[in-house]
Every structure is written in C-alpha cells, then in structure tokens.
Design an enzyme around this catalytic site. Sequence first.
Site, mmCIF file in Angstrom:
data_model
loop_
_atom_site.group_PDB
_atom_site.id
_atom_site.type_symbol
_atom_site.label_atom_id
_atom_site.label_comp_id
_atom_site.label_asym_id
_atom_site.label_seq_id
_atom_site.Cartn_x
_atom_site.Cartn_y
_atom_site.Cartn_z
ATOM 1 N N ASP A 232 -105.833 73.777 21.056
ATOM 2 C CA ASP A 232 -104.407 73.491 20.865
ATOM 3 C C ASP A 232 -103.712 74.496 19.955
ATOM 4 O O ASP A 232 -102.675 74.207 19.358
ATOM 5 C CB ASP A 232 -104.224 72.069 20.310
ATOM 6 C CG ASP A 232 -104.810 71.031 21.238
ATOM 7 O OD1 ASP A 232 -105.338 70.017 20.734
ATOM 8 O OD2 ASP A 232 -104.771 71.241 22.464
ATOM 9 N N GLU A 233 -104.276 75.713 19.861
ATOM 10 C CA GLU A 233 -103.678 76.745 18.992
ATOM 11 C C GLU A 233 -103.120 77.898 19.825
ATOM 12 O O GLU A 233 -102.696 78.912 19.260
ATOM 13 C CB GLU A 233 -104.752 77.298 18.032
ATOM 14 C CG GLU A 233 -105.426 76.247 17.158
ATOM 15 C CD GLU A 233 -104.674 75.986 15.864
ATOM 16 O OE1 GLU A 233 -105.018 75.042 15.150
ATOM 17 O OE2 GLU A 233 -103.699 76.739 15.602
#
EC number: 3.5.1.10
Length: 288
Positions: A232-233
């Site tokens: 999720d980066e």
Amino acid sequence: MFNKDNVKRAKLLISCPEKPGIISTVSNFLSEHNANIVQFDQHTTDPQAGMFFMRIEFELTDFDSSYKELEQDFHVLAQDYSLEWQLSSEKKKKVAIFVSKGDHCLMELIWRWKSNELNVDIPMVISNHADLKEVVEGFGIPFYHIPISPQTKPEAEKKALELLKGKVDLIVLARYMQILSPNFISHYPNQIINIHHSFLPAFVGANPYVRAFNRGVKLIGATAHYVTNDLDEGPIIQQDVLRVNHRYTAEDLKVAGRQVERTVLAQAVSWHVEDKVMVHGNKTIVFT
Ligand SMILES: Nc1nc2c(c(=O)[nH]1)N[C@@H](CN(C=O)c1ccc(C(=O)N[C@@H](CCC(=O)O)C(=O)O)cc1)CN2
C-alpha cells in the site's frame, strides 16, 4: 461516421531531464509526420534542474502505415534526446480483474465496461474464492478460481501468470485480499492497480475501517495506487474521502466506504487506460 482517410488518434507520453527546446523539437517531429495535435499537457518538477513530462494526443491519417513510421522514427529522436517515452494507439487495453469476496469494486468496473463508459476489454477475472464465479460468467467473462494459502501462494501465482501471459495490459486488484509477491509484481511494473480502503498514508495494511473506527476518525477514504513490493505504498493515482461521525459503527464505515472505493478505483483505471498517468519515483503525474 465513415472514416474515409482512416484517421485515428495516438497518444505520446514523454519524460526527460528538463531542457530548453524539447517542446519545439517534439512538435516539429509530429508536424513532419503530418500529425495533428489535438491535446497537449506538460509538467515540470523544477525549471532549473528537474524533470519534464509531456502528454500529446494527436490524429494521423492513413493511420496504420503512418503510426508505424512515426514510431520507428521516434526511436531515433528519443535516443538523441535521452527521452523516456510511450506511444499508444486507440486500441482497447485488456484488463484482468482480481477479486476475493467483495463485489462492489468489481461490479463498478463491469457496469462501466458494459455501458462502454470504460473503454476496455476484460479477458478474465481471477479470484482466490469461488463466490463471484456465477455473476462474472453471467456477463460472459471467463472466471478462474485459484485458491490460495500461505503454503500454495507460489504455485497459485504461477498459475495466474500463465493465464495472464500475453493477454493483459493491466491488472486491477478490486478488493483482492492477497499480498502479491515481488516475483509476480516484476512481471507487471506499474501495471497493477490496487484500491486500498483508506485515505493513505493512514491505515496501511489489513482492516483499515476497524482501525479508523477505533481512532474515532471524522473522514474515511479510499486510495487507488500502483502495486509495489511495499504494501500500500505504491504511487498514488486517485483518492477521495467521505465525512463520517460518532454514530457510525465499524460496519457502518465499511458500508459507507464502498461508494468511495468503487468510484476512486474506476477513475484511476479510466485515467490509466486513457494513458493519462505517468509515474516518477513514488509519485504520479495525472494529465486530467
Ligand atoms: N505486493 C502488494 N500486494 C498487494 C498490495 C500492495 O500494495 N502490494 N495491496 C493489497 C491490498 N490490501 C489492502 O488494500 C491488502 C490485502 C491483503 C492483505 C493481507 O494481509 N493478506 C494476507 C491474507 C489475508 C487472507 O487470506 O484473508 C496475505 O496475503 O498474507 C493486506 C493488505 C493487495 N496486495
């Protein structure tokens, strides 16, 4: 409308270190190839020593032959000017959708595809659960159930890669609740879009709504981003939020959040398939 001169559109995305004259060089090149520019966008990170980004949409007559000639000639110019570039035609992109059990993001994409709002082909849906098989096949879309456990993940991903090979331009994780391995991602760099059910960078990882409820947030959100090895980066493409209050339970947040998730994901997919997104480092430039 009859297209007697076989006029079609193409899109050229360019990035390079900032330098004077790049716009005139590219526009002269296009003019020499009888390209009619219909849309032009640019972005410079730093006029002194930054990066330059450009998106040009143009029309070509006798498209099939002139597109190939333009592509061959642009290779030479790109080398001379150290350009990173991508040339795309109007050809529909092929999008595979990965799902688990939640169907709201999947259905948003299918509805927009059926209504021709999303100009793509969907060659397959792949899921680690069988729940959505019937509804997907009801739309005439092949559905592949590939069960996954921590022990079987490598084999499961190998099966998925075999199904995908040569058939897709983009993978969309529509609430697919499995972490993809670095090996899988390496096959599709910046070609996998995930919808995370929080306003990143808040609440990375699993169960963001429960954590948001426990934190007492007054806004929930959703984030569409490219998938990288860092959970999720990846580069953010689109985000949105929704106001909530103390009366919402954790379940209420999950239900309310679905509306934001589905619209944020659909917008991100639309921009990607229209070649409007460029990635620079861990950020995007979106030429809307
Ligand atoms: N390599 C990446 N894979 C995935 C990303 C990513 O950014 N990089 N985004 C996730 C989506 N996601 C949150 O949006 C998410 C999904 C799943 C998990 C997780 O812990 N999954 C467990 C299995 C859980 C289960 O079986 O129910 C796991 O994979 O071990 C965290 C975040 C999609 N993949």
